[in-house]
Design an enzyme around this catalytic site. Sequence first.
Site, PDB file in Angstrom:
ATOM      1  N   HIS A 102       1.018  -1.503  -0.384  1.00 58.48           N
ATOM      2  CA  HIS A 102      -0.277  -0.139   0.291  1.00 58.48           C
ATOM      3  C   HIS A 102       0.782   1.227  -0.111  1.00 58.48           C
ATOM      4  O   HIS A 102       0.777   2.423  -0.194  1.00 58.48           O
ATOM      5  CB  HIS A 102      -1.014  -0.117   1.088  1.00 58.48           C
ATOM      6  N   ASP A 132       0.158  -7.392   1.263  1.00 57.19           N
ATOM      7  CA  ASP A 132       0.425  -6.446   1.501  1.00 57.19           C
ATOM      8  C   ASP A 132       2.231  -6.316   1.588  1.00 57.19           C
ATOM      9  O   ASP A 132       2.346  -5.194   2.057  1.00 57.19           O
ATOM     10  CB  ASP A 132      -0.090  -5.498   2.725  1.00 57.19           C
ATOM     11  N   GLY A 206       3.365   6.419   7.891  1.00 58.93           N
ATOM     12  CA  GLY A 206       4.700   7.251   7.384  1.00 58.93           C
ATOM     13  C   GLY A 206       5.272   5.793   7.919  1.00 58.93           C
ATOM     14  O   GLY A 206       7.019   5.544   6.823  1.00 58.93           O
ATOM     15  N   ASN A 207       5.313   4.774   9.163  1.00 51.53           N
ATOM     16  CA  ASN A 207       5.872   4.186   9.507  1.00 51.53           C
ATOM     17  C   ASN A 207       5.744   2.371   8.911  1.00 51.53           C
ATOM     18  O   ASN A 207       6.626   1.450   8.577  1.00 51.53           O
ATOM     19  CB  ASN A 207       5.877   3.160  10.647  1.00 51.53           C
ATOM     20  N   SER A 208       4.693   2.632   8.309  1.00 49.43           N
ATOM     21  CA  SER A 208       4.834   1.155   7.041  1.00 49.43           C
ATOM     22  C   SER A 208       5.614   1.067   6.244  1.00 49.43           C
ATOM     23  O   SER A 208       6.202   1.902   5.786  1.00 49.43           O
ATOM     24  CB  SER A 208       3.362   1.441   6.447  1.00 49.43           C
ATOM     25  N   LEU A 263      -3.920 -28.755   1.209  1.00 49.49           N
ATOM     26  CA  LEU A 263      -4.022 -29.828   2.389  1.00 49.49           C
ATOM     27  C   LEU A 263      -4.915 -30.503   1.676  1.00 49.49           C
ATOM     28  O   LEU A 263      -4.926 -31.956   1.983  1.00 49.49           O
ATOM     29  CB  LEU A 263      -4.107 -29.876   3.394  1.00 49.49           C
ATOM     30  N   GLY A 264      -6.076 -30.337   0.266  1.00 43.48           N
ATOM     31  CA  GLY A 264      -7.182 -30.765   0.024  1.00 43.48           C
ATOM     32  C   GLY A 264      -8.253 -32.204   1.388  1.00 43.48           C
ATOM     33  O   GLY A 264      -8.877 -32.466   0.685  1.00 43.48           O
ATOM     34  N   VAL A 265      -7.639 -30.652   1.931  1.00 42.43           N
ATOM     35  CA  VAL A 265      -9.863 -30.952   3.014  1.00 42.43           C
ATOM     36  C   VAL A 265     -10.008 -30.085   3.284  1.00 42.43           C
ATOM     37  O   VAL A 265      -9.296 -29.066   3.217  1.00 42.43           O
ATOM     38  CB  VAL A 265      -8.403 -31.833   4.619  1.00 42.43           C
TER      39      VAL A 265
END
Length: 457
Positions: A102, A132, A206-208, A263-265
């Site tokens: 983002h 993200d 801004g820390n993203s 996993l097929g379940v």
Amino acid sequence: MIRRAILATVLMGCGAAVALPPAAQAQGLPNSRTELAYSYAPLVKKVSPAVVNIYTTTTARVQRRLPFPFPGMPQQGGERVQNSLGSGVLVRPDGLIVTNAHVVKGADEIRVVLADRREFEAKLITQDERYDLALLRIEGTDEKFPFLELRDSDSIEVGDVVLAIGNPFGLNQTVTSGIVSAVARSAGGINDSNFFLQTDAAINPGNSGGALVALDGRLIGINTAIYSQTGGSVGIGFATPSNIVERMVATGTQGGRIIRPWLGVSMQRVTPDLAAGFGLSRPAGLVVKEVFANGPGASAGLRRNDVIIGIREQAIDDEAALRFRLSTLNVDTTVPVKIMRGGKEQVVQLKLAAPPEDPPRDLSQLDGRQPLSGASVVNMSPAVAEEMGLAEWRPGIVIVDVKPGAYAGRFVRPGDMILAVNGQDVKTVADLKKRVASGINSISVGRDGVIFPVQFR
């Protein structure tokens, strides 16, 4: 009493050492003012050169309306330049940077600023909006850059001290400290993993894309989101674990994307009532409802009513934990899966497989004068479920898109399953088209595990 004695020493400014009980000395607690002094400065000097500030420029097309338009006169169009900021982390010496998707979404120009204030243009290598995450590479230089090594995020424990480094509010190279508040926090709606490290280190806009660093100087997460009602930090921040970042780097640099193995379940969460029925000490794990023929689960010997409680020594408490664990594993890898069967714990060896696209999706957009007009649908398959980030797969038809303003938007949204039309089951897109052509009076919609009817007049 020990903590009070230490605090009293600091407050009074006493230069003499406080005599601590032998038990306290054995625990390694400080017994002088000198021993109380500590600093993160050496660690910050080591890791901060690998954290960059990211500035993006995006040109958006806008429509300007004349205040008094004449009939037939075209409206004037224009462009608006939007600037945004974020953070990123150098993870290889060749200038490879990890950040949040983002942060760079739709950017026409990306510039990165290093800790020493040098600026470089960067190119978007790949991005995965489901997780993200995005990869950038610095262009125009052969320089070897400082970078952070990745640490196994499963090695982090609640209470470990961490540092968050980034560019909050445009304040370059801001460092905050805190502890790991949770190591398996499910935070729905943030990304497809929904599985995060939670920290109380101050994280703000801004820390993203910035770094969450352990005290050994290695990267344990990419700061991604905060929980806040005001937009500012309230001490609840979320970081995408480094184990997901590692897979993003490995697959993205090869031109691929993260594929969560199948996993097929089909499964459901263990409720307190189910836990009592299966003889479990607590409600944890996922109950196998169905084992699909020729799938990985069938080959491994999984059975209906088995309870999956762990993969590779990591506990599986819910769907989010399972999605995260699978996201860190590669297709064709054989992993030990811990199950409860008949009240006894067992381990089966399961070879992970890529989710198959069976049946073919048959993408179709519905139109005409009918309630589902404007909706795009596909046949559900394990591959479609993986792309949409769904916890489980079941045969049927799923809505993948609804045109803005379309009539269908009143009743359905992407991710919904159309289970029946006029009281008759529909299993394929072809079935749905036939029902639509004959007229729709009602539909049954599956959403978030709940089935509800919609009547039309």
